[in-house]
Design an enzyme around this catalytic site. Structure first.
Site, PDB file in Angstrom:
ATOM      1  N   GLU A 102       9.242   0.628  11.309  1.00  0.00           N
ATOM      2  CA  GLU A 102      10.274   1.674  11.320  1.00  0.00           C
ATOM      3  C   GLU A 102       9.538   2.975  11.526  1.00  0.00           C
ATOM      4  OE1 GLU A 102      12.329   4.692  10.589  1.00  0.00           O
ATOM      5  OE2 GLU A 102      12.186   4.108   8.472  1.00  0.00           O
ATOM      6  N   LYS A 155       0.863  -1.191   0.000  1.00  0.00           N
ATOM      7  CA  LYS A 155       0.000   0.000   0.000  1.00  0.00           C
ATOM      8  C   LYS A 155       0.891   1.229   0.000  1.00  0.00           C
ATOM      9  CE  LYS A 155      -1.909   2.690   3.013  1.00  0.00           C
ATOM     10  NZ  LYS A 155      -1.954   3.995   2.274  1.00  0.00           N
ATOM     11  N   CYS A 176      12.577  10.778   9.194  1.00  0.00           N
ATOM     12  CA  CYS A 176      12.347  10.211  10.521  1.00  0.00           C
ATOM     13  C   CYS A 176      13.595  10.258  11.392  1.00  0.00           C
ATOM     14  CB  CYS A 176      11.840   8.780  10.403  1.00  0.00           C
ATOM     15  SG  CYS A 176      12.914   7.693   9.448  1.00  0.00           S
ATOM     16  N   GLU A 192       8.103  15.084  17.420  1.00  0.00           N
ATOM     17  CA  GLU A 192       8.638  15.056  16.065  1.00  0.00           C
ATOM     18  C   GLU A 192       7.918  16.100  15.207  1.00  0.00           C
ATOM     19  OE1 GLU A 192      10.055  11.573  13.001  1.00  0.00           O
ATOM     20  OE2 GLU A 192       8.105  11.346  13.960  1.00  0.00           O
TER      21      GLU A 192
END
Length: 539
Positions: A306, A230, A340, A437
């Site tokens: 992850e 996806k 990230c 973040e």
């Protein structure tokens, strides 16, 4: 800096490697391209976007080797982040389409040629795929930049070649995966086999669509699995283009299926499907928790994640400040800050703090923001309006909490999703901008006094994805590389993503590893076979 002239220590070699591998971006960071304004607020580069040299030809779902419409007939727009305008209308996959894709993948695994094919033949197909990637480098890069907003030079000269390199890496592994013969305490012949896990569901993010495609699809196919992928709803174009090239290379039908759609429908259906043997996800920690819960509530499928990070970048007092500023700038602002493992907490020793802040401000002011298709542009738009507003809210939070806004902090232009490169100083650990973040071009600079203090503060986060260390002191480097509770430590370099280097996190930054030898174990089962021996010659 030539390798022969570099200091022979590990630290200097790492810095050289960082600059060499990431060229020309890092070279361009040393100055502003001729003819381009030295202010990041340049609007002429933004208001008149360049027409991309490519078309979006693949907009359907890829199921069982065929491009098909969604079962519902629904579509959704994928947007150009430079303007907010529609690039194309994509087929919107949902649970019914995931069901079709999983059935195709299951049949291709149970009955099809892929897992039964000689491993060398699988490797040849993957090598042909890498050749086709090289051949279509510019088309892939243009689609990636158009759909994502990253500079075309970054896509064409760094990321698409990294895609090709990763596929070649996994192609090379395909015929080298083998088991063991192990000794037994009795009269038995014992084999340990490594077998493909089966049907794999994979969900990739929007910040590095092509690289994530390689890091997921490469090891899965190398090990003989079949895949339902996806793509991110923000960036669905390049996964389809790459998958079509893979079929052109000879991939059998049903082995790789690509469904574009949204997480709550297509993603959730894939993670919770009873006939999917393993799920791999890259994205936010919050969504990773949902993926793991869906996997547990369905068939307890294997999961690798992850996830997010709030990575420290530590500048010691012995560092060359000019080099440290440049590398810290790159560690944070690379890919519009949408990474990230971005070095999003810049810890600077108090002895060099003031000098570092002033030079970090000057570097940010030189950063060229504009149309990613224009030569010399370092920073394109953020991915979409939602992310733009999220970043602006974090900037406001930093101001309201008492951090010093050194530069930036505002939107650039009136069209698209551009933000000024932003630098905060006087940041405290408890501030939201130092805890959460941001995923944008916002550098937060914190002051520290000594090694023990910075270790404690750097580790005081639920994340543990990566860290950067900038020092000329080997003892400091050795202490930090062991003490920091993260999956990757870059010393005098940053964002080195070689195919053989594993990437993954401690704590809430994930489970398992992408890339390298470690990633193969994500897609293999271990089976022990014990046979009793009669009249054995030896044990």
């Amino acid at each position: 800096m030539a390798r022969e002239a570099a200091i022979s220590s590990m630290l200097s070699r790492c810095l050289y490697a960082s600059r060499k591998i990431l060229s020309p971006l890092l070279k361009r960071n040393l100055g502003v391209a001729p003819g381009i304004s030295q202010r990041f607020s340049t609007s002429t580069l933004i208001e008149d976007p360049i027409t991309p040299p490519v078309q979006a030809n693949y907009t359907q779902l890829l199921i069982n080797g065929q491009l098909v419409d969604a079962a519902s007939g629904k579509t959704f727009p994928t947007l150009d982040p430079r303007t907010g305008e529609v690039i194309a209308h994509m087929a919107e996959g949902d649970a019914e389409d995931i069901e079709r894709a999983v059935k195709a993948a299951r049949k291709a695994f149970d009955e099809g040629p892929w897992p039964k094919m000689p491993a060398y033949e699988r490797s040849r197909i993957l090598f042909r795929f890498a050749d086709l990637i090289d051949k279509h480098n510019n088309e892939l890069a243009a689609l990636e930049s158009w759909d994502n907003g990253k500079p075309f030079e970054q896509s064409a000269k760094i990321e698409v070649p990294m895609l090709s390199r990763a596929i070649r890496y996994y192609a090379g592994w395909a015929d080298k995966i083998h088991g063991l013969i192990v000794p037994s305490d009795g009269p038995h012949h014992v084999q340990v086999l490594r077998e493909p896990i089966g049907v794999v569901g994979q969900i990739i993010p929007w910040n590095f669509p092509l690289l994530m495609f390689a890091w997921k699809v490469g090891p899965a196919l190398s090990c003989g699995n079949t895949v339902v992928l996806k793509s991110a709803e923000q960036t669905p174009l390049t996964a389809l283009y790459a998958a079509m090239l893979l079929h052109e290379a000879g991939l059998p039908d049903g082995v790789l299926n690509v469904v574009s759609g949204f997480g709550p429908k297509a993603g959730a259906a894939l993670a919770g499907h009873m006939d999917v043997d393993k799920i791999a996800f890259t994205g936010s920690t919050a969504t990773g928790k949902i993926i793991q819960e869906l996997a547990a509530k369905s068939n307890l499928k294997a999961v690798t994640l992850e996830l997010g990070g709030k990575s420290p970048f530590i500048v010691m007092d012995d560092a060359d400040v000019d080099q440290a500023v440049e590398l810290a700038h790159f560690a944070l602002f690379f890919n519009q800050g949408q990474c990230c493992c971005a070095g999003s907490r810049t810890f600077v020793h108090e002895r060099v703090y003031d000098e570092f802040v002033e030079k970090a401000k000057a570097r940010a002011l030189k950063r060229v923001v504009g149309d990613p298709f224009k030569e010399g542009v370092e920073q394109g738009p953020q991915i979409d309006n939602k992310q733009l507003n999220t970043i602006l809210r974090y900037i406001k939070s930093g101001i309201d909490s008492g951090a010093t806004l050194v530069t930036g902090g505002e939107r650039v232009g009136t069209k698209g999703f551009y933000i000024q490169p932003t630098v905060f100083s006087d940041v405290k650990d408890e501030m939201t901008i130092a805890q959460e973040e941001i995923f944008g071009p916002v550098q937060t600079i914190l002051k520290f006094k000594d090694l023990n203090e910075v270790i404690q503060r750097a580790n005081a986060t639920p994340y543990g994805l990566a860290a950067g260390v900038f020092t000329n002191n080997l003892n400091s480097a050795n202490t930090l590389m062991r003490a920091l509770r993260v999956g990757t430590v870059w010393i005098n370099c940053y964002v080195i993503f070689d195919a053989a280097i594993p990437l993954g996190g401690y704590k809430m930054s994930g489970i398992g590893r992408e890339k390298g030898l470690d990633s193969l174990s994500n897609y293999l089962q271990t089976k022990a076979v014990v046979t009793r021996l009669n009249n054995y010659a030896w044990l």
